[in-house]
Design an enzyme around this catalytic site. Structure first.
Site, PDB file in Angstrom:
ATOM      1  N   HIS A  83      -5.119  -8.348  -5.447  1.00 34.53           N
ATOM      2  CA  HIS A  83      -5.059  -7.215  -4.524  1.00 34.53           C
ATOM      3  C   HIS A  83      -4.112  -7.513  -3.361  1.00 34.53           C
ATOM      4  CE1 HIS A  83      -6.674  -3.997  -1.845  1.00 34.53           C
ATOM      5  NE2 HIS A  83      -6.482  -4.922  -0.917  1.00 34.53           N
ATOM      6  N   GLU A  84      -4.244  -8.685  -2.760  1.00 39.62           N
ATOM      7  CA  GLU A  84      -3.414  -9.021  -1.607  1.00 39.62           C
ATOM      8  C   GLU A  84      -1.955  -9.203  -2.020  1.00 39.62           C
ATOM      9  OE1 GLU A  84      -4.518  -8.652   1.273  1.00 39.62           O
ATOM     10  OE2 GLU A  84      -6.649  -8.524   0.764  1.00 39.62           O
ATOM     11  N   HIS A 115      -0.209  -5.851  -2.317  1.00 40.95           N
ATOM     12  CA  HIS A 115       0.272  -5.278  -1.055  1.00 40.95           C
ATOM     13  C   HIS A 115       1.704  -5.720  -0.775  1.00 40.95           C
ATOM     14  CE1 HIS A 115      -3.066  -3.065   0.572  1.00 40.95           C
ATOM     15  NE2 HIS A 115      -3.884  -4.098   0.601  1.00 40.95           N
ATOM     16  N   GLU A 119      -4.510   0.802  -0.131  1.00 43.97           N
ATOM     17  CA  GLU A 119      -5.592  -0.067  -0.579  1.00 43.97           C
ATOM     18  C   GLU A 119      -5.960   0.225  -2.033  1.00 43.97           C
ATOM     19  OE1 GLU A 119      -7.066  -2.643   0.895  1.00 43.97           O
ATOM     20  OE2 GLU A 119      -5.714  -2.426   2.601  1.00 43.97           O
TER      21      GLU A 119
END
Length: 300
Positions: free
Chosen positions: A146-147, A150, A207
Site C-alpha cells: 500500500h505504501e 502511494h 488511499e
C-alpha cells in the site's frame, strides 16, 4: 446565498480540473486502475523526490542519534527488507521512474502505528505498527505494498499539484467576487472550505487506489491478499473514536475491507499462481489474533 451558489460553481470547476484518469488496460491480469492524475504535472516530481530523499536521510539521522534506528542485523529490519526484496520487482511496472529509484527500508523505534514510502522509494516502518497489530508477514506485505503504491502512483505530487491549483483557484475566486461587489475575504473563506473538503475526498481516493495496487503487488510476490481483511479488522480494534470517513483522508475500515474483497477475483489468481497451486486449493487465511475469523475466498 449567492456566495453559496458561486462556491458550488467553484467546486465543480475544481473537480473538473482534477479529472485526469483513463482506464489502463496494459495488463491483462491483475487489478485495473486509471492512469495517474494529470494534477501531478502541476508539481515538480523530480524535485519532490530529491526533497523526500533529504528529509528521509534527516529522519534516519535523528532516529540514529536517539538510538531509535533499527540496526542492519535487527531481526525485524531483516524481515522488512526481505519482504521488500520480494515486492519491489513487481512494483516496477507501475512506474518507469521507479526502476532508477534507490530503494531504502528502515525501522524506527516508536509507538506510532505508522509506515510510509516517500517519493523515490524511501520506506520506513515504526515498531508500533508491527508490535501493536502483531503483523504477520502477509500483513506486513499488504501495508508495505500500500505504501509503495502511494509512491508509484505519485500521490505526493498529485496532492501538491491539487493544492497549487486550489490556491490559484481561491485567489481568482476572491478577485472575481470582489469585482462583483462581494466581500473577497468571505468569498475566499467559502471557496477555501470547498477546496478543503474536495481535497479530503481526493485523498480518500488515493488511499483506495493504493490499497488496490498494493494488493496486486503483494499477491504477485506470493503474499495472501486476504491478509488485508484481517489487517483492517485489527486496525478497527485499535482505532476506535476515529473521525467519520467524510472528515478523514482515510476511508472507513469497513469500506476498505469491502473494496479489498471486491478485488479478490483479480488478485487471488495471482497469489495462487505465485504459490504454484489452484485458487480452490488455497486454505483460508488465518491471522494470529483471537476473535478474527479465517478469511475465505471461493472463486465462482
Amino acid at each position: 446565498m449567492k456566495l453559496t451558489c458561486l462556491a458550488l460553481v467553484f467546486s465543480s470547476l475544481f473537480g473538473f480540473a482534477s479529472l485526469g484518469y483513463a482506464q489502463n488496460n496494459a495488463s491483462q491480469d491483475g487489478v485495473k486502475v486509471g492512469d495517474m492524475s494529470i494534477m501531478r504535472k502541476f508539481a515538480p516530481t523530480g524535485a519532490l523526490e530529491s526533497q523526500a530523499a533529504a528529509q528521509y536521510a534527516q529522519t534516519m539521522q535523528q532516529a540514529q542519534k536517539q538510538r531509535a534506528l533499527g540496526p542492519d542485523d535487527n531481526p525485524q529490519v531483516m524481515r522488512l527488507r526481505a519482504i521488500a526484496k520480494k515486492l519491489i520487482p513487481y512494483a516496477l511496472k507501475w512506474n518507469e521512474r521507479s526502476q532508477q529509484w534507490k530503494w531504502e527500508i528502515n525501522l524506527i523505534g516508536s509507538k506510532q502505528i505508522n509506515a510510509y514510502c516517500m517519493p523515490g522509494g524511501k520506506i520506513a516502518f515504526y515498531t508500533g505498527i508491527l508490535d501493536t497489530l502483531k503483523l504477520t508477514d502477509d500483513e506486513v506485505a499488504i501495508v508495505m505494498g500500500h505504501e509503495i503504491a502511494h509512491a508509484l502512483r505519485e500521490h505526493g505530487a498529485e496532492r501538491a499539484g491539487k493544492a497549487n491549483v486550489a490556491n490559484v483557484g481561491v485567489r481568482l475566486f476572491e478577485m472575481w467576487a470582489g469585482a462583483k461587489g462581494y466581500d473577497p475575504n468571505l468569498a475566499g473563506g467559502v471557496a477555501g472550505g470547498v477546496a478543503k473538503f474536495s481535497m479530503l475526498a481526493f485523498s480518500r481516493g488515493d488511499e483506495t487506489e493504493a490499497d488496490v495496487v498494493g494488493l496486486d503487488i503483494a499477491a504477485r510476490a506470493g503474499y495472501d491478499p486476504r491478509a488485508g481483511v484481517a489487517l483492517w479488522q485489527k486496525m478497527g480494534m485499535v482505532s476506535k473514536g476515529a473521525p467519520p470517513p467524510w472528515l478523514s483522508t482515510h476511508p472507513a475500515g469497513k469500506d476498505r475491507i469491502a473494496e479489498i474483497q471486491r478485488h479478490f477475483p483479480e488478485v487471488m489468481p495471482l497469489y495462487a499462481h505465485a504459490k504454484g497451486v489452484s485458487v480452490s486449493s488455497l486454505p483460508p487465511y488465518q491471522t494470529n489474533v483471537k476473535g478474527i475469523a479465517p478469511v475465505i475466498y471461493s472463486a465462482k
